[in-house]
Scaffold this motif. Structure first.
Motif, mmCIF file in Angstrom:
data_model
loop_
_atom_site.group_PDB
_atom_site.id
_atom_site.type_symbol
_atom_site.label_atom_id
_atom_site.label_comp_id
_atom_site.label_asym_id
_atom_site.label_seq_id
_atom_site.Cartn_x
_atom_site.Cartn_y
_atom_site.Cartn_z
ATOM 1 N N GLU A 118 -9.055 6.873 1.322
ATOM 2 C CA GLU A 118 -8.972 5.554 0.362
ATOM 3 C C GLU A 118 -7.946 4.717 1.041
ATOM 4 O O GLU A 118 -8.229 3.326 0.913
ATOM 5 N N PHE A 151 -1.579 -1.090 -4.146
ATOM 6 C CA PHE A 151 -2.436 -0.163 -4.333
ATOM 7 C C PHE A 151 -2.036 1.204 -3.964
ATOM 8 O O PHE A 151 -1.279 1.009 -2.846
ATOM 9 N N LEU A 164 0.880 -1.138 -0.101
ATOM 10 C CA LEU A 164 -0.147 0.094 0.211
ATOM 11 C C LEU A 164 0.883 1.205 -0.062
ATOM 12 O O LEU A 164 1.654 1.418 1.034
ATOM 13 N N LYS A 192 -9.052 0.741 2.275
ATOM 14 C CA LYS A 192 -8.211 -0.274 2.002
ATOM 15 C C LYS A 192 -7.700 -1.215 3.219
ATOM 16 O O LYS A 192 -7.988 -2.284 3.174
#
Ligand code: DQA
Length: 140
Positions: free
Chosen positions: A55, A48, A6, A59
């Protein structure tokens, strides 16, 4: 095992911004290398990136039961995002904090992370290899 890498704010510019600090490889190219390393070891990995704090929180909220570990470079959010900290604390998937640069050699505002306390550990200062080391730490 299945992992999530991430990346937070401005990490999409990796390879283009401050090359002396973050290197000249793009995030996509780094991710391909991480994917190859995981595949070789028989693991799955997803990626991601977002410039939006919410966001990243979403996640993280959705990660329980989906991933065995998360590698997180939150970028500048590291230094002030209580929202991301709370999202990490809310899930049971272990999160390893990473930074490509050695933040302790840089400006003072980078010396403080509000995330480390709720992370499993932290790896920093090894460029793109910070991500690789963090992923491998889950299988030690
Ligand atoms: C970073 C360090 C942060 O201080 C900075 O805001 C970033 C990248 C790193 O990978 O070294 O965007 O997380």
């Amino acid at each position: 095992m299945k992992f999530l890498v991430l990346n937070g704010v401005n990490l999409n510019l990796t390879g283009k911004r401050e090359r002396g600090v973050y290197g000249s490889e793009t995030l996509d190219s780094i991710n391909r290398e991480l994917e190859a390393d995981c595949q070789k070891a028989g693991h799955e990995v997803e990626f991601f990136q977002s410039n939006l704090e919410g966001e990243l929180c979403t996640k993280l909220q959705e990660a329980d039961g989906k991933y065995d570990g998360i590698v997180l470079n939150a970028g500048a959010f590291t230094h002030y995002s209580y929202a991301i900290r709370d999202a990490i604390a809310a899930i049971s998937v272990p999160v390893v904090e990473v930074h490509m640069s050695n933040v302790y050699k840089r400006e003072e505002f980078r010396h403080k992370s509000v995330l480390t306390e709720v992370c499993k550990g932290e790896i920093l200062g090894f460029g793109k290899n910070s991500y690789l080391l963090a992923l491998r730490s889950f299988t030690l």
